[in-house]
Scaffold this motif. Structure first.
Motif, mmCIF file in Angstrom:
data_model
loop_
_atom_site.group_PDB
_atom_site.id
_atom_site.type_symbol
_atom_site.label_atom_id
_atom_site.label_comp_id
_atom_site.label_asym_id
_atom_site.label_seq_id
_atom_site.Cartn_x
_atom_site.Cartn_y
_atom_site.Cartn_z
ATOM 1 N N THR A 169 0.707 -1.168 0.008
ATOM 2 C CA THR A 169 0.131 0.174 -0.152
ATOM 3 C C THR A 169 0.885 1.315 -0.172
ATOM 4 O OG1 THR A 169 -1.691 -1.198 1.088
ATOM 5 C CG2 THR A 169 -1.851 1.303 1.235
ATOM 6 N N ALA A 170 1.903 1.196 0.847
ATOM 7 C CA ALA A 170 2.580 2.563 1.010
ATOM 8 C C ALA A 170 3.584 2.483 -0.103
ATOM 9 C CB ALA A 170 3.915 2.097 1.981
ATOM 10 N N LYS A 171 3.844 1.314 -0.945
ATOM 11 C CA LYS A 171 4.828 1.582 -2.364
ATOM 12 C C LYS A 171 3.568 2.229 -3.591
ATOM 13 C CE LYS A 171 7.779 -2.166 -1.325
ATOM 14 N NZ LYS A 171 8.340 -3.345 -1.954
ATOM 15 N N ILE A 172 2.559 2.006 -3.372
ATOM 16 C CA ILE A 172 1.428 2.397 -4.394
ATOM 17 C C ILE A 172 1.296 3.590 -4.115
ATOM 18 C CG2 ILE A 172 -1.046 2.088 -4.759
ATOM 19 C CD1 ILE A 172 -1.030 -0.841 -4.215
ATOM 20 N N GLU A 173 1.031 4.118 -2.838
ATOM 21 C CA GLU A 173 1.128 5.616 -2.566
ATOM 22 C C GLU A 173 2.129 6.508 -2.924
ATOM 23 O OE1 GLU A 173 -1.478 7.471 -1.481
ATOM 24 O OE2 GLU A 173 -2.702 5.611 -1.300
ATOM 25 N N GLU A 174 3.103 5.896 -3.057
ATOM 26 C CA GLU A 174 4.655 6.416 -3.532
ATOM 27 C C GLU A 174 4.527 6.685 -4.886
ATOM 28 O OE1 GLU A 174 7.703 4.377 -1.746
ATOM 29 O OE2 GLU A 174 7.237 4.713 0.423
ATOM 30 N N GLY A 175 4.201 5.637 -5.566
ATOM 31 C CA GLY A 175 4.300 5.564 -6.870
ATOM 32 C C GLY A 175 3.283 6.310 -7.838
ATOM 33 N N LYS A 176 2.042 6.914 -6.884
ATOM 34 C CA LYS A 176 0.964 7.532 -7.840
ATOM 35 C C LYS A 176 1.518 9.048 -8.515
ATOM 36 C CE LYS A 176 -3.097 6.174 -4.982
ATOM 37 N NZ LYS A 176 -3.954 6.772 -3.966
ATOM 38 N N GLY A 177 2.535 9.361 -7.982
ATOM 39 C CA GLY A 177 3.042 10.516 -8.644
ATOM 40 C C GLY A 177 4.055 10.219 -9.749
ATOM 41 N N HIS A 178 4.289 8.980 -10.050
ATOM 42 C CA HIS A 178 5.225 8.491 -10.926
ATOM 43 C C HIS A 178 4.655 7.691 -12.313
ATOM 44 C CE1 HIS A 178 8.231 9.822 -8.318
ATOM 45 N NE2 HIS A 178 7.983 9.106 -7.435
ATOM 46 N N ARG A 179 3.375 8.139 -12.850
ATOM 47 C CA ARG A 179 2.957 7.549 -13.820
ATOM 48 C C ARG A 179 3.488 6.989 -15.113
ATOM 49 N NH1 ARG A 179 -2.553 7.030 -15.441
ATOM 50 N NH2 ARG A 179 -2.673 6.995 -17.671
ATOM 51 N N ALA A 180 4.311 8.134 -15.392
ATOM 52 C CA ALA A 180 5.329 7.981 -16.444
ATOM 53 C C ALA A 180 6.242 6.694 -16.278
ATOM 54 C CB ALA A 180 6.409 9.218 -16.693
ATOM 55 N N LEU A 181 6.845 6.690 -15.131
ATOM 56 C CA LEU A 181 7.567 5.550 -14.608
ATOM 57 C C LEU A 181 6.806 4.116 -14.935
ATOM 58 C CD1 LEU A 181 9.894 6.811 -11.691
ATOM 59 C CD2 LEU A 181 10.422 6.350 -14.219
ATOM 60 N N ARG A 182 5.731 4.178 -14.305
ATOM 61 C CA ARG A 182 4.760 2.905 -14.349
ATOM 62 C C ARG A 182 4.383 2.554 -15.844
ATOM 63 N NH1 ARG A 182 0.089 3.827 -12.066
ATOM 64 N NH2 ARG A 182 0.431 6.142 -11.406
ATOM 65 N N MET A 183 4.206 3.423 -16.705
ATOM 66 C CA MET A 183 3.943 3.007 -18.063
ATOM 67 C C MET A 183 4.904 2.776 -18.836
ATOM 68 S SD MET A 183 0.642 3.613 -18.389
ATOM 69 C CE MET A 183 0.885 3.659 -20.217
ATOM 70 N N LYS A 184 6.141 3.248 -18.320
ATOM 71 C CA LYS A 184 7.380 2.587 -18.921
ATOM 72 C C LYS A 184 7.495 1.304 -18.672
ATOM 73 C CE LYS A 184 12.291 3.508 -19.321
ATOM 74 N NZ LYS A 184 13.727 4.135 -18.839
ATOM 75 N N ALA A 185 7.426 0.917 -17.416
ATOM 76 C CA ALA A 185 7.509 -0.629 -16.876
ATOM 77 C C ALA A 185 6.543 -1.438 -17.367
ATOM 78 C CB ALA A 185 7.083 -0.675 -15.452
ATOM 79 N N LEU A 186 5.050 -0.993 -17.701
ATOM 80 C CA LEU A 186 4.143 -1.632 -18.423
ATOM 81 C C LEU A 186 4.480 -1.976 -19.849
ATOM 82 C CD1 LEU A 186 1.382 -2.993 -18.438
ATOM 83 C CD2 LEU A 186 0.456 -0.739 -19.094
ATOM 84 N N THR A 187 4.752 -0.832 -20.535
ATOM 85 C CA THR A 187 5.233 -1.027 -21.848
ATOM 86 C C THR A 187 6.571 -2.040 -22.143
ATOM 87 O OG1 THR A 187 6.477 1.072 -21.817
ATOM 88 C CG2 THR A 187 4.030 1.015 -22.674
ATOM 89 N N GLY A 188 7.288 -1.912 -21.193
ATOM 90 C CA GLY A 188 8.675 -2.802 -21.216
ATOM 91 C C GLY A 188 8.372 -4.245 -21.234
ATOM 92 N N ALA A 189 7.311 -4.616 -20.089
ATOM 93 C CA ALA A 189 6.670 -5.793 -19.888
ATOM 94 C C ALA A 189 5.888 -6.417 -21.478
ATOM 95 C CB ALA A 189 5.723 -6.023 -18.890
ATOM 96 N N LEU A 190 5.067 -5.550 -21.961
ATOM 97 C CA LEU A 190 4.316 -5.828 -23.289
ATOM 98 C C LEU A 190 5.279 -6.028 -24.311
ATOM 99 C CD1 LEU A 190 1.467 -3.196 -22.948
ATOM 100 C CD2 LEU A 190 1.284 -5.820 -22.397
ATOM 101 N N ARG A 191 6.529 -5.433 -24.363
ATOM 102 C CA ARG A 191 7.396 -5.708 -25.440
ATOM 103 C C ARG A 191 8.352 -7.007 -25.349
ATOM 104 N NH1 ARG A 191 8.418 0.181 -25.466
ATOM 105 N NH2 ARG A 191 10.191 -0.121 -24.147
ATOM 106 N N GLY A 192 8.278 -7.461 -24.219
ATOM 107 C CA GLY A 192 9.060 -8.610 -23.528
ATOM 108 C C GLY A 192 8.521 -10.059 -24.022
#
Length: 237
Positions: A169-192
């Motif tokens: 939960t704490a990690k989710i809260e910390e990551g809410k302001g890092h949408r670009a980083l989360r999208m980069k991780a998602l697109t990276g997974a989709l390309r793998g």
């Protein structure tokens, strides 16, 4: 998995075509698949307790409404959509996400024990559903199943499910302001390759398994055995 037993009763009593009747289950699987994706988005927001209680409510209401169906279209909507939303939320994918933060050291064992309940559930419910159909008819059987799933599921989830995802939960809260980083991780997974390899394995496995699952009891009945024997085959398969 009780649909295989229900399928035989629907064919015998309602005289719908096999393809049209089996489509109810296909619709449920499609709805469930879409719901799993949406559940991943809702889980951090609602928390496991509220999300799983909501799932039990959807499944219970959907099954109860299915018992009042007057035609195929009604069952496509109530069983194939409403009940299936609850099924999708309660799937092993979402349950695995809930278990992960609490069993980091022995997650494999925890998942194995938890998901063994799926097999035990089929073993119990297939025979129970057939018994209810023989005694009360398929409508009352669905009504009883819906009430049991809805009431029991909501109570158990409200009493036992954690309200949040623990340390995640704490990690989710910390990551809410890092949408670009989360999208980069998602697109990276989709390309793998690993992502699409897993996607392919699960797709082919599901097509082979669930494509035949709802016809098991009907096939047993077709070759001369009773629906009760068909239910036993479904339970132990």
């Amino acid at each position: 998995q009780t649909f295989s037993v229900l399928y035989v009763a629907l064919l015998r009593e309602e005289h719908w075509s096999r393809a049209d009747t089996a489509g109810i289950y296909s619709m449920a699987m499609l709805t469930s698949g879409v719901t799993v994706v949406l559940s991943g988005m809702l889980l951090p927001r609602l928390g496991p307790r509220r999300l799983m209680a909501l799932a039990a409510a959807f499944a219970g209401v959907g099954l109860i409404l299915s018992s009042q169906a007057t035609g195929l279209l009604d069952l496509y909507l109530t069983y194939g959509v409403i009940a299936a939303v609850g099924l999708g939320i309660m799937s092993w994918v979402v349950q695995g996400a809930i278990l992960a933060p609490y069993f980091t050291a022995r997650l494999g064992l925890a998942n194995g024990i938890a998901f063994a309940g799926m097999g035990i559930g089929v073993l119990v419910l297939a025979g129970l559903m057939q018994g209810l159909i023989e005694t009360l008819g398929w409508r009352m059987a669905l009504l009883a199943l819906g009430a049991g799933v809805g009431i029991t599921g909501m109570i158990i989830n409200m009493l036992t499910m954690p309200s949040d995802l623990g340390a995640f939960t704490a990690k989710i809260e910390e990551g809410k302001g890092h949408r670009a980083l989360r999208m980069k991780a998602l697109t990276g997974a989709l390309r793998g390759v690993p992502f699409w390899a897993l996607f392919t394995v699960l797709t082919l496995t599901s097509a082979a398994s669930y494509g035949a699952a709802n016809h098991q009891a009907a096939c047993i009945v077709d070759i001369g055995f009773s629906p009760r024997v068909g239910a036993i085959v479904v339970a132990i398969n």
